[in-house]
Design a protein around this motif. Structure first.
Motif: not given
Lengths: 936, 123
Positions: A569-575, A591-603
Motif C-alpha cells: 500500500v505504501a509503495k503505491n503512493a509513490l507513482p 518534498a514534504r509529502e515525499i518525506k512523509n511517505q518516506y517516514g511511512v515506508i521507513n517504519r
C-alpha cells in the motif's frame, strides 16, 4: 490436487534431493554406513509413501527395485560402485519425472512407465548380478516372481504368453456392490494382479435399464489366470480376501487354456474332492468355488449358455487338476451338455465333486467362531482381524515375555473382549495381567472362540496352546475339523470353573511375579533414562540437521505477511507523488509529502527487518540438549558426582549466534567438570555435599542474550594463577604483586594458559579459555569470569541477539569516511590539544582520572596527514574498549550512527586484517568498517 | 475419546493415518520418530500407538521396547505398521512387545477396526 497427494509430492521431492546427495556422498565414501542407512531409509520411505497411491504402481515398482538394490549394498552383498550409483541416479531421475506427472494431476506417462520397467529390471540384475550365475545349458524362462513383477507394473490387461513352468492360479474376484465407497478399485486391482495372463470382466447381474441403473453399485465379476504363486496373489488381494476365490491350477492347464490342448487325464481318476487330504481352508475354498458354479449354471441365458458351460468346465478342470483328480468325466459332461443343450451333465459332475465338501448356500460355511453365542456379532472384517490379532498376541507372548509385555497384551485382549461385549471376560483377563500369567493369556487366546477367557489348570500346563482343547478332560476329537470347536458342555464347565481358575492362577503366579519384577532392568522402574537416550541418540543428529531446516512458528510468518501488505500500500503512493511532482509548482510541498511517505515506508521497513530477524531466532536450548549426556559421560569417567540444572532454554538468539555458542559452551562445561568440581571425598572433606552442581542459565537482557555457567567446585586459586603466570613469564613480579585476586583470575583467558597439573584428555591440551574468549568475541560477544576460592566459579557470556545488522558509527579522517562498530565504542570526547601529553613518545590524555593512550587514526592507517582539530582547537577522540583497557583513537570528526549490513571482505582484500568489512551507504558509496583491535 | 499417537517419519503416511483415524472420531497426535514419541508419551496420556519401523534416531523396535521398559507406559497397546518388505521382521516386532503388525498402507477398515478392537470400543 488432494492434500494427501500434495503432501506426497512435497515430501517426495525432499527425499529425492536427499537421495541424490546421499548417492554422491556414498560414491566418495563407499564405506560410510551412516550414509547408506540414511539413503536406504529415504528410498524406503519414498516407496512406502507411494504405496498409498495404487494408481502409481509403476512408481512404487521402480523405487522398490532401487530399494532392494540398496538393501543388498547395505547388507554388504554388493559393493557400491559407480555403476550402481549411475543406475540409482537414473532411477531417481525417472522418479522425479514421474512426480512431475503426479504434480500436474496426470497419470504417469506410458513412456516413463516403460523406461521405469526397463530400469527396474536392470536394477534387479545389478542386485542379483553374479549371484544368479546359472548353468546356461537350458534357456531358463524368467523365474515366476520376476515375470510376475514385470507384468504387474502397469496396465497390462492381457499380458503376453509368458507362462511360467509352475504356479498358475485362477482367481475370481467378486467385489462388494458398495466397494467404490470403500476406496476399492476392482478393475485396477485385478488388472495389476501379479503375472496376469488373462483377465475377463463380466456383469454379475444383468445390467439394469437406464432408469434404474446405479453407477455407484459395482456389478462386476473379474476372473483371471495368473502365472504367480498363490501367496503372491493372496498378498495382492490382501485387502479383499473375502471377495476373492482362488484355485491353484496345474502347470499345464494354463498352457492348455491358451493353446486349446487338453492335458492328459489322471489315470487314477477319482471324481470327488472329499477325502483328498485337503486342508480345512482349501476345502472351504474349493467348496465355495463349486457353489459358485451352481449359481453360474443356474443363470445361463439362451444366448450365452455354451460359453458358460465351457467356462464352468474350465474351472472344474482346473480344480480337478489342482487336486489330482482326473477330468475325463468333466470333458465328457461338457460334450454331453453341448449335445443335449442342457446344463444337467455338468451339474451332476458338480454334485459328485462337491459331495463331502462343506455344505452351504450363497454364504461361506459358518466358521467355528460363530458357533458360540456372541453378545455382539462381529462382521467378517472384524472376525478376521480378531483372528489375526490373536495370532499376533500368541507370538508376542511366545517364550519368556516380560511383565510389561504381558500387561500390554492383556490390555489389548481385554479390549477385544469388551468390544465383543464380554466385560466379565475382560475383567478376568485383567486379573491374569496382575499375576503376570503369560501362560494363562496364551490359554485365553487358544480358547478364544470357545467363549471363555479363564484358563483351566490343564490349559495352563499345555501352553503354548494354539490347538489344545480348552477343557481339561476333553476327549480327543476323531474328526480334524472339530479341532477349534468347543462342545457346549465343555464350555459350560469351564465357565463354571472360571473364577476358581483365575484365583488359582493368580496365587500360583504370585511368586513368579515377584521374581519377574525383581528381574526387570533398573530402567524399567522409572520413567527416567529419557535424557540419557535422548542425548545418546540426539548428539549425532544435531550436528547433521542443525542447519538444514529452519522451523518457524506460524505467528512470525503471519506478522511478515501483514507487513508486506502494508508495504504494498505504501509503495503505491509513490507513482502518485511522482505524477504530482511533474505538474506541481510548489517543490517544497512535494518534498514534504515525499518525506512523509518516506517516514511511512521507513517504519514498515524497520518492522520488517525486525520480523525477519525473528524468523532467524532459535532457542538456545537447541545447544543445551547435548549437555546431559556430556556431563553424564565425563563425570562417570572422572568418578565425580554431578547434578546438572538447565534453565531458560527458551531464550532466543539469531541462528548464527546460537550455533557459534556451541563449542565454547562445551569447553566451559568440560572445564567445570574437570577442574572445577572436586571428587566426592574432597568435597566431603570441605564440608560440601558429595554431589556437585553445574548450572546453566540463559536469559535475555536488553538486546543481549546472557548465558551463565556456574559450578560449586573449588574455584580458581588466584595465587596459583599468579605463580603460573610468573613461571611462564607472562607477568613480572611487580605486576603480580599489584594484581587483585579478580584480575589474577582473568589471566586464564591469556593465550596458552593452562593450570591443570596434569593435562587431561577431557578439557583440552593447552587449548584453554583463550580459545573460548576468541570464539565468543568473534560473535561480538563478551565473556566474564568470577571465582571464589572454595565456593565455585561463574562464567557469564553475553551475546548480541543478532549479527545480521550492525550498529556502526561513522567517523571522518583525512577527508575519508570510516565506520567503527558501536559495540566497541565507549564514548566520544573532544580533547583540547593542550590536554594531550607525550609520555615515552606515546600521546596520552587523562579521562575521568585514568590515563588513556591516544593513537591518531591516520598513523594507524599510514596516512601521512596530521589530525585536524576543530575551530576551538579540540581533537576528536573516539574511546574504544580493547579487552580491559580503554584506548583513544584521534580522528577528524564524528558523524551519524547507522544500522548497516556488514559484508566481510572477499578475496585479496580478505587479508586486510585492519578492516572487519564493508557496507553500502544510502547514496550507494562504500563504507570501510575498521577493526580497531587489529589496527592497534 | 481415545487418543492415538502416530509415530512415523513419513509426513505423507502420518497424514493418511491421521485422516483415517480422525474420521472415526479418534483424537490423533503425531511424532516423527521414536524419541519424540517417547517424549510425548511422558507428558500426554495415549491409549494406543501406531508405530512405523524404519525411522531415524529411534526406530520402531526400540521405541516399543522402551515403552515396555517403563512402568507407566508398558501396558499401552502398540500396532506396528510397515511396508511389506519388512514382513519378515514381524517376529522381531512381537519380540519387542508390539501387539499387532499391519502391512503399510493399511486398509482403512483394517486400521480402524484393529484400533477399536484393542481399545474395546466398537463403533
Amino acid at each position: 490436487m488432494n492434500p494427501l497427494l500434495e503432501q506426497f509430492v512435497i515430501e517426495s521431492r525432499d527425499f529425492l534431493d536427499a537421495i541424490a546427495k546421499g548417492l554422491l556422498t556414498l560414491e566418495r565414501e563407499p564405506g560410510n554406513t551412516e550414509a547408506i542407512d540414511e539413503l536406504f531409509r529415504g528410498v524406503h520411505t519414498l516407496k512406502g509413501n507411494s504405496g498409498l497411491f495404487p494408481e502409481y504402481a509403476a512408481f512404487t515398482h521402480l523405487v522398490h527395485a532401487g530399494e532392494d538394490l540398496l538393501d543388498a549394498v547395505r547388507d554388504g552383498q554388493r559393493n557400491f560402485d559407480a555403476e550402481i550409483a549411475d543406475h540409482l541416479l537414473e532411477c531417481m531421475d525417472i522418479v522425479s519425472a514421474m512426480l512431475d506427472c503426479v504434480e500436474a494431476g496426470n497419470a504417469l506417462a506410458p513412456t516413463l512407465c516403460e523406461a521405469g520397467k526397463e530400469l527396474a529390471l536392470s536394477l534387479r540384475a545389478l542386485r542379483d548380478g553374479p549371484l544368479t550365475v546359472q548353468p546356461t545349458s537350458e534357456p531358463a524362462a524368467a523365474p515366476p516372481e520376476q515375470a510376475a513383477e514385470t507384468n504387474s507394473a502397469d496396465c497390462a490387461y492381457s499380458a503376453g504368453s509368458a507362462v511360467a513352468d509352475s504356479g498358475t492360479v485362477q482367481f475370481r474376484y467378486t467385489p462388494e456392490s458398495d466397494c467404490f465407497f470403500k476406496g476399492d478399485d476392482p478393475l485396477f486391482t485385478a488388472a495389476n494382479a501379479p503375472g496376469l495372463l488373462n483377465l475377463r470382466v463380466t456383469a454379475l447381474q444383468p445390467w439394469a435399464d437406464n432408469d434404474a441403473f446405479d453407477p455407484y453399485q459395482c456389478n462386476l465379476q473379474l476372473e483371471g489366470i495368473c502365472a504367480a504363486s498363490r501367496e503372491d496373489l493372496e498378498q495382492h488381494f490382501r485387502y479383499v480376501p473375502d471377495q476373492v476365490e482362488m484355485i491353484t491350477l496345474a502347470a499345464n492347464s494354463a498352457q492348455a487354456m491358451q493353446d486349446g490342448t487338453v492335458p492328459e487325464p489322471d489315470p487314477q481318476a477319482v471324481d470327488t474332492l472329499a477325502g483328498r487330504g485337503l486342508s480345512e481352508e482349501e476345502e472351504a475354498a474349493a467348496g465355495r468355488i463349486l457353489r459358485c458354479q451352481y449359481e453360474v449354471l443356474a443363470r445361463t441365458q439362451p444366448d450365452n449358455r455354451e460359453g458358460v458351460w465351457r467356462s464352468v468346465a474350465l474351472v472344474l478342470r482346473g480344480l480337478a487338476t489342482a487336486h489330482g483328480i482326473g477330468h475325463v468325466h468333466i470333458d465328457e459332461a461338457l460334450d454331453a451338455c453341448l449335445k443335449t443343450d442342457s446344463g444337467d451333465p455338468l451339474a451332476r459332475v458338480l454334485d459328485r465333486m462337491a459331495a463331502g465338501t462343506r455344505p452351504g448356500g450363497n454364504t461361506p460355511a459358518p466358521a467355528p467362531r460363530h458357533a458360540a453365542p456372541r453378545l455382539r456379532t462381529l462382521s467378517d472384517d472384524e472376525a478376521e482381524l480378531v483372528d489375526r490379532i490373536l495370532a499376533a498376541h500368541l507370538k508376542m507372548l511366545d517364550g519368556e515375555p516380560t511383565a510389561a509385555v504381558v500387561s500390554a497384551a492383556s490390555i489389548a485382549l481385554a479390549g477385544m473382549r469388551r468390544y465383543e461385549g464380554r466385560n466379565d471376560d475382560a475383567t478376568a483377563i485383567a486379573g491374569l495381567s496382575q499375576a503376570h500369567d503369560a501362560a494363562g493369556l496364551r490359554a485365553v487366546i487358544a480358547s478364544w472362540h470357545g467363549g471363555n477367557s479363564a484358563p483351566t489348570a490343564a490349559a495352563r500346563e499345555a501352553a503354548p496352546l494354539q490347538t489344545a482343547p480348552p477343557a481339561a478332560p476333553a476327549p480327543q476329537p476323531s474328526s480334524a475339523p472339530a479341532k477349534r470347536t468347543v462342545t457346549a458342555a465343555a464350555a459350560r464347565q469351564t465357565v463354571a470353573t472360571a473364577p476358581a481358575a483365575v484365583a488359582r492362577s493368580a496365587a500360583g503366579a504370585a511368586a513368579e511375579t515377584a521374581a519377574a519384577v525383581a528381574d526387570r532392568p533398573a530402567a524399567a522402574s522409572a520413567s527416567g533414562g529419557l535424557e540419557a537416550i535422548r542425548s545418546e541418540l540426539a548428539e549425532a543428529a544435531i550436528d547433521h540437521s542443525a542447519n538444514r531446516v529452519l522451523k518457524v512458528s506460524q505467528e512470525k510468518i503471519d506478522r511478515l505477511m501483514d507487513l508486506i501488505g502494508e508495504m504494498v500500500v505504501a509503495k503505491n503512493a509513490l507513482p502518485y507523488l511522482a505524477a504530482r511532482a511533474e505538474v506541481s509548482t510548489n517543490p517544497r510541498e512535494i518534498a514534504r509529502e515525499i518525506k512523509n511517505q518516506y517516514g511511512v515506508i521507513n517504519r514498515i521497513a524497520e518492522e520488517m527487518q525486525d520480523a525477519i530477524m525473528q524468523v532467524r531466532m532459535l532457542p538456545v536450548g537447541n545447544i543445551f540438549q547435548r549437555f546431559p549426556r556430556l556431563v553424564r559421560d565425563i563425570s562417570r569417567k572422572l568418578g565425580k558426582q554431578v547434578e546438572l540444572y538447565m534453565e531458560g532454554e527458551d531464550a532466543e538468539a539469531d541462528k548464527n549466534i546460537v550455533e557459534s555458542l556451541a563449542d565454547p559452551l562445551i569447553h566451559i562445561v568440560r572445564n567445570s567438570l574437570d577442574h572445577g568440581l572436586e571428587p566426592p571425598d574432597e568435597r566431603r572433606a570441605a564440608g560440601k555435599p558429595e554431589t556437585g552442581i553445574i548450572r546453566i542459565t540463559a536469559f535475555q537482557e536488553a538486546d543481549r542474550v546472557i548465558i551463565e555457567i556456574s559450578d560449586d567446585g573449588r574455584g580458581i586459586d588466584p595465587d596459583r594463577i599468579k605463580a603460573k603466570a610468573l613461571e611462564r613469564g607472562m607477568i613480572d613480579e611487580a605486576r603480580a604483586a599489584a594484581l587483585t585476586d579478580h584480575e589474577a583470575v582473568q589471566l586464564v583467558f591469556a593465550a596458552g594458559f593452562s593450570t591443570a597439573e596434569q593435562i587431561s584428555d577431557l578439557s583440552g591440551r593447552g587449548v584453554g579459555m583463550d580459545v573460548v574468549r576468541s570464539a565468543i568475541e568473534k560473535a561480538h560477544g563478551s565473556v566474564q569470569l568470577s571465582s571464589e576460592l572454595g565456593r565455585g566459579t561463574r562464567i557469564r557470556i553475553g551475546l548480541p541477539l543478532s549479527m545480521a545488522v550492525t550498529n556502526v558509527m561513522i567517523i571522518r579522517s583525512a577527508e575519508q569516511m570510516f565506520g567503527v562498530q558501536m559495540d566497541m565504542v565507549v564514548e566520544t570526547v573532544r580533547v583540547p590539544a593542550k590536554a594531550i601529553h607525550e609520555i615515552k613518545q606515546q600521546r596520552t590524555t587523562v579521562l575521568r582520572g585514568r590515563i588513556v593512550p591516544l593513537y591518531p587514526l591516520n598513523d594507524l592507517l599510514r596516512i601521512p596527514t596530521e589530525p585536524v582539530p576543530n575551530e576551538d582547537g579540540e581533537l576528536a577522540v573516539l574511546v574504544i574498549r580493547l579487552g580491559d583497557q580503554d584506548v583513544g583513537v584521534i580522528v577528524d570528526d564524528f558523524d551519524a550512527t547507522l544500522d548497516l549490513i556488514l559484508k566481510p571482505l572477499d578475496g585479496v582484500l580478505g587479508e586486510l586484517a585492519g578492516y572487519s568489512g564493508t557496507a553500502l551507504l544510502g547514496d550507494g558509496s562504500v563504507l570501510m568498517v575498521l577493526n580497531p583491535k587489529e589496527l592497534l | 475419546m481415545a487418543r492415538v499417537l502416530i509415530v512415523d517419519d513419513a509426513a505423507t503416511v502420518r497424514m493418511y493415518h491421521r485422516k483415517i483415524l480422525e474420521d472415526c472420531g479418534f483424537e490423533v497426535d503425531e511424532a516423527v520418530n521414536g524419541l519424540e514419541a517417547l517424549e510425548k508419551a511422558f507428558t500426554t496420556r495415549y491409549d494406543l500407538f501406531i508405530v512405523d519401523i524404519n525411522m531415524p534416531k529411534m526406530d520402531g523396535y526400540r521405541f516399543v521396547s522402551e515403552l515396555r521398559a517403563r512402568e507407566e507406559l508398558a501396558q499401552v497397546p502398540a500396532i506396528m505398521v510397515s511396508t511389506e518388505s519388512e514382513t519378515k521382521d514381524s517376529d522381531r516386532a512381537f519380540a519387542a512387545g508390539a501387539n499387532f503388525y499391519l502391512i503399510k498402507p493399511a486398509r482403512p477398515v483394517e486400521l480402524t477396526t484393529s484400533v477399536r478392537l484393542m481399545l474395546g470400543e466398537p463403533a
